[in-house]
Design a protein around this motif. Structure first.
Motif, PDB file in Angstrom:
ATOM      1  N   LYS A 145      60.703  -9.831  46.120  1.00  0.00           N
ATOM      2  CA  LYS A 145      59.915  -9.969  44.902  1.00  0.00           C
ATOM      3  C   LYS A 145      60.762  -9.565  43.681  1.00  0.00           C
ATOM      4  O   LYS A 145      60.783 -10.251  42.667  1.00  0.00           O
ATOM      5  N   ARG A 146      61.456  -8.448  43.854  1.00  0.00           N
ATOM      6  CA  ARG A 146      62.242  -7.924  42.727  1.00  0.00           C
ATOM      7  C   ARG A 146      63.346  -8.907  42.299  1.00  0.00           C
ATOM      8  O   ARG A 146      63.535  -9.156  41.116  1.00  0.00           O
ATOM      9  N   PHE A 147      64.062  -9.478  43.285  1.00  0.00           N
ATOM     10  CA  PHE A 147      65.175 -10.358  42.908  1.00  0.00           C
ATOM     11  C   PHE A 147      64.704 -11.769  42.567  1.00  0.00           C
ATOM     12  O   PHE A 147      65.427 -12.530  41.930  1.00  0.00           O
ATOM     13  N   GLY A 148      63.516 -12.119  43.013  1.00  0.00           N
ATOM     14  CA  GLY A 148      62.917 -13.387  42.596  1.00  0.00           C
ATOM     15  C   GLY A 148      63.337 -14.567  43.448  1.00  0.00           C
ATOM     16  O   GLY A 148      64.361 -14.535  44.133  1.00  0.00           O
ATOM     17  N   SER A 149      62.519 -15.607  43.379  1.00  0.00           N
ATOM     18  CA  SER A 149      62.717 -16.743  44.297  1.00  0.00           C
ATOM     19  C   SER A 149      63.943 -17.594  43.944  1.00  0.00           C
ATOM     20  O   SER A 149      64.363 -18.421  44.727  1.00  0.00           O
ATOM     21  N   ASP A 150      64.537 -17.391  42.771  1.00  0.00           N
ATOM     22  CA  ASP A 150      65.780 -18.127  42.500  1.00  0.00           C
ATOM     23  C   ASP A 150      66.978 -17.462  43.168  1.00  0.00           C
ATOM     24  O   ASP A 150      68.041 -18.062  43.298  1.00  0.00           O
ATOM     25  N   LYS A 151      66.805 -16.203  43.635  1.00  0.00           N
ATOM     26  CA  LYS A 151      67.904 -15.500  44.321  1.00  0.00           C
ATOM     27  C   LYS A 151      67.628 -15.336  45.818  1.00  0.00           C
ATOM     28  O   LYS A 151      68.534 -15.430  46.638  1.00  0.00           O
ATOM     29  N   VAL A 152      66.369 -15.049  46.132  1.00  0.00           N
ATOM     30  CA  VAL A 152      65.995 -14.783  47.529  1.00  0.00           C
ATOM     31  C   VAL A 152      64.951 -15.807  47.955  1.00  0.00           C
ATOM     32  O   VAL A 152      63.925 -15.949  47.291  1.00  0.00           O
ATOM     33  N   VAL A 153      65.223 -16.516  49.041  1.00  0.00           N
ATOM     34  CA  VAL A 153      64.266 -17.526  49.524  1.00  0.00           C
ATOM     35  C   VAL A 153      63.010 -16.820  50.032  1.00  0.00           C
ATOM     36  O   VAL A 153      61.901 -17.108  49.600  1.00  0.00           O
ATOM     37  N   GLU A 154      63.192 -15.881  50.961  1.00  0.00           N
ATOM     38  CA  GLU A 154      62.054 -15.090  51.441  1.00  0.00           C
ATOM     39  C   GLU A 154      62.521 -13.964  52.344  1.00  0.00           C
ATOM     40  O   GLU A 154      63.650 -13.982  52.856  1.00  0.00           O
ATOM     41  N   ALA A 155      61.636 -12.993  52.543  1.00  0.00           N
ATOM     42  CA  ALA A 155      61.831 -11.953  53.552  1.00  0.00           C
ATOM     43  C   ALA A 155      60.917 -12.323  54.708  1.00  0.00           C
ATOM     44  O   ALA A 155      59.786 -12.746  54.496  1.00  0.00           O
ATOM     45  N   ARG A 156      61.408 -12.199  55.955  1.00  0.00           N
ATOM     46  CA  ARG A 156      60.536 -12.541  57.082  1.00  0.00           C
ATOM     47  C   ARG A 156      60.979 -11.771  58.321  1.00  0.00           C
ATOM     48  O   ARG A 156      62.035 -11.125  58.327  1.00  0.00           O
ATOM     49  N   GLY A 157      60.159 -11.878  59.361  1.00  0.00           N
ATOM     50  CA  GLY A 157      60.492 -11.213  60.610  1.00  0.00           C
ATOM     51  C   GLY A 157      59.317 -10.421  61.143  1.00  0.00           C
ATOM     52  O   GLY A 157      58.205 -10.478  60.599  1.00  0.00           O
ATOM     53  N   MET A 158      59.571  -9.688  62.192  1.00  0.00           N
ATOM     54  CA  MET A 158      58.539  -8.852  62.805  1.00  0.00           C
ATOM     55  C   MET A 158      59.188  -7.554  63.259  1.00  0.00           C
ATOM     56  O   MET A 158      60.352  -7.557  63.687  1.00  0.00           O
ATOM     57  N   GLY A 159      58.437  -6.471  63.201  1.00  0.00           N
ATOM     58  CA  GLY A 159      58.922  -5.194  63.701  1.00  0.00           C
ATOM     59  C   GLY A 159      60.273  -4.840  63.102  1.00  0.00           C
ATOM     60  O   GLY A 159      60.485  -4.942  61.890  1.00  0.00           O
ATOM     61  N   LEU A 160      61.194  -4.455  63.945  1.00  0.00           N
ATOM     62  CA  LEU A 160      62.528  -4.070  63.468  1.00  0.00           C
ATOM     63  C   LEU A 160      63.545  -5.191  63.656  1.00  0.00           C
ATOM     64  O   LEU A 160      64.719  -4.930  63.925  1.00  0.00           O
ATOM     65  N   LEU A 161      63.077  -6.424  63.542  1.00  0.00           N
ATOM     66  CA  LEU A 161      63.981  -7.579  63.494  1.00  0.00           C
ATOM     67  C   LEU A 161      63.546  -8.420  62.296  1.00  0.00           C
ATOM     68  O   LEU A 161      62.553  -9.142  62.364  1.00  0.00           O
ATOM     69  N   ARG A 162      64.281  -8.235  61.211  1.00  0.00           N
ATOM     70  CA  ARG A 162      63.855  -8.889  59.973  1.00  0.00           C
ATOM     71  C   ARG A 162      65.049  -9.454  59.229  1.00  0.00           C
ATOM     72  O   ARG A 162      66.187  -9.029  59.419  1.00  0.00           O
ATOM     73  N   GLY A 163      64.761 -10.435  58.392  1.00  0.00           N
ATOM     74  CA  GLY A 163      65.832 -11.069  57.645  1.00  0.00           C
ATOM     75  C   GLY A 163      65.427 -11.334  56.212  1.00  0.00           C
ATOM     76  O   GLY A 163      64.241 -11.442  55.888  1.00  0.00           O
ATOM     77  N   LEU A 164      66.437 -11.408  55.382  1.00  0.00           N
ATOM     78  CA  LEU A 164      66.260 -11.755  53.976  1.00  0.00           C
ATOM     79  C   LEU A 164      67.089 -13.007  53.758  1.00  0.00           C
ATOM     80  O   LEU A 164      68.316 -12.963  53.846  1.00  0.00           O
ATOM     81  N   GLU A 165      66.410 -14.129  53.515  1.00  0.00           N
ATOM     82  CA  GLU A 165      67.163 -15.370  53.327  1.00  0.00           C
ATOM     83  C   GLU A 165      67.551 -15.527  51.862  1.00  0.00           C
ATOM     84  O   GLU A 165      66.699 -15.505  50.974  1.00  0.00           O
ATOM     85  N   LEU A 166      68.842 -15.687  51.643  1.00  0.00           N
ATOM     86  CA  LEU A 166      69.352 -15.856  50.281  1.00  0.00           C
ATOM     87  C   LEU A 166      69.600 -17.342  50.027  1.00  0.00           C
ATOM     88  O   LEU A 166      69.601 -18.145  50.960  1.00  0.00           O
ATOM     89  N   HIS A 167      69.880 -17.694  48.798  1.00  0.00           N
ATOM     90  CA  HIS A 167      70.237 -19.093  48.528  1.00  0.00           C
ATOM     91  C   HIS A 167      71.703 -19.358  48.849  1.00  0.00           C
ATOM     92  O   HIS A 167      72.099 -20.497  49.051  1.00  0.00           O
TER      93      HIS A 167
END
Ligand SMILES: Cc1ncc(COP(=O)(O)O)c(C=O)c1O
Length: 401
Positions: A325-347
């Motif tokens: 949210k802070r970096f915004g959708s022009d920098k970060v596509v989305e945060a996703r995952g479950m439990g302690l396996l998570r990812g932050l997709e960048l452009h």
């Protein structure tokens, strides 16, 4: 023995087959969620040896199980029964849908036998079913059968021809899977959450739909829980979160907390197809590995680790959501995952974030080109997680600026 990071890195470049591209540090010691390199520098581990060191490094109970077993019996082959293997099988069966276990040494081997079992099951029933439906962006291993099932063409390049009869549908696209599953399909193979392919959870409708498809068309459903199993999502197995049960499940990675062991679990009626002589492994379920895995399973189910992983996973999810949210959708596509396996997709590529974090003493990895993947030991303390994520956030500030 006291070579530096730079010396070790140079040796690796000279002596090892160049299939890996290791980071320029040599790790020499670990304890809990911390690691030390050959120059004496400390790191916080937010990747757990690729979702493997569930109980952290050198967990005292795993170390003593290994030491105790090392003084008793190492290896006798599967021509004999051994106590640790049977104790492990008993526990895996008690905690899962399965009636029987087969042990091997890696994830690829676990999937290899799962796929072979699916074919053999229908061979025994005199049904001409040998095809496999798998999914784009999946990762199932590097043996030829599992590579053929892996839905990422880059991994197959130069190794063709692949095993025939494998079809790939887009992940989370039930209609596409429906169109591929026919009267020649032996099994549908799917990760409940794709790991290497970018930390992408299946939608509940997708997994439920695949179960219905398998039942309706008379094929088997195989869940590859090599990365998602053993508490990674906060449940012992990810499919338990979905309430969808497979016919066959594969495990490896965290099963032995780092000692090599894989497992394939199946319902009795299906497992019966692997009669004597059909499959085997010299080391599979070796006493050393099985003794470690038994302790891992006990700690997860009785030692409160699952509950802790669930709570830390929630926290990790909240913090990554806040960063997205802070970096915004022009920098970060989305945060996703479950439990302690998570990812932050960048452009853009995640590699600069991975190296930037390492330079600041925090180890993370990528999943595919653009996803920063976080998969710490399940026992990570809240303060450690916060500290690591503070570093990640600062590095993102720099890289995304
Ligand atoms: C979902 C999944 N399946 C299979 C494998 C292959 O496991 P291994 O590298 O132990 O052969 C992996 C490894 O990353 C994986 O994540």
């Amino acid at each position: 023995m006291t070579a530096s990071n730079a010396e070790r890195h140079a040796q690796g470049e000279q002596w090892l087959v160049p299939n890996y591209k290791p980071q320029p540090i040599a790790l020499v010691r670990g304890e809990g969620s911390r690691l030390w390199d050959a120059d004496g520098r400390e790191y916080l581990d937010l990747m757990g040896g690729i979702a493997t060191a569930a109980l952290g490094h050198c967990h005292p109970k795993v170390v003593s199980a290994l030491n105790e077993q090392a003084g008793k019996l190492w290896h006798v082959s599967n021509l004999f029964s051994t106590e640790p293997q049977l104790e492990l099988a008993k526990r895996l069966i008690a905690h899962s849908f399965a009636d029987r276990a087969f042990f091997c040494n890696s994830g690829a081997e676990a999937n290899e036998v799962a796929l072979k079992l699916a074919r053999r099951h229908f061979y025994d029933r005199k049904e001409d079913r040998f095809e496999i439906v798998a999914f784009e962006d999946s990762f199932h291993g590097r043996t030829l059968f599992t590579l053929s099932a892996t839905g990422q063409p880059a991994y197959r390049e130069g190794f063709e021809p692949v095993v025939p009869g494998i079809h790939h549908a887009p992940f989370n696209d039930l209609a596409a899977a429906d169109a591929l599953v026919g009267d020649r399909t032996a099994a549908i193979l799917v990760e409940p959450m794709q790991g290497e392919g970018g930390v992408r959870p299946a939608t509940p409708e997708f997994l439920e739909g695949l179960r219905r498809l398998a039942d309706g068309r008379g094929c088997l459903l195989i869940f590859d829980e090599i990365q998602t199993g053993m508490g990674r999502t906060g449940a012992l197995f990810a499919h338990q979160k979905y309430g969808v049960t497979p016919d066959i499940m594969t495990l490896a990675k965290a099963l032995g907390n780092g000692i090599p062991i894989g497992a394939m679990l199946a319902r009795d009626e299906i497992a019966q197809a692997l009669v004597p002589g059909t499959h085997g492994s010299t080391f599979g379920g070796n006493p050393l590995a099985a003794a470690c895995a038994t302790v891992v399973l006990d700690e997860l189910t009785e030692g409160g680790v699952l509950e802790h992983a669930e709570a830390m996973g929630r926290k990790l999810g909240e913090r990554l959501d806040a960063m997205a949210k802070r970096f915004g959708s022009d920098k970060v596509v989305e945060a996703r995952g479950m439990g302690l396996l998570r990812g932050l997709e960048l452009h853009g590529p995640a590699a600069d974030v991975v190296s930037g974090c390492r330079e600041q003493g925090v180890l993370v990895i990528s999943a595919g080109a653009n996803v920063v993947r976080i998969a710490p030991p399940l026992v990570i303390e809240e303060a450690e997680l916060d500290r690591g994520l503070d570093v990640l956030e600062k590095v993102l500030e720099d890289v995304l600026a």
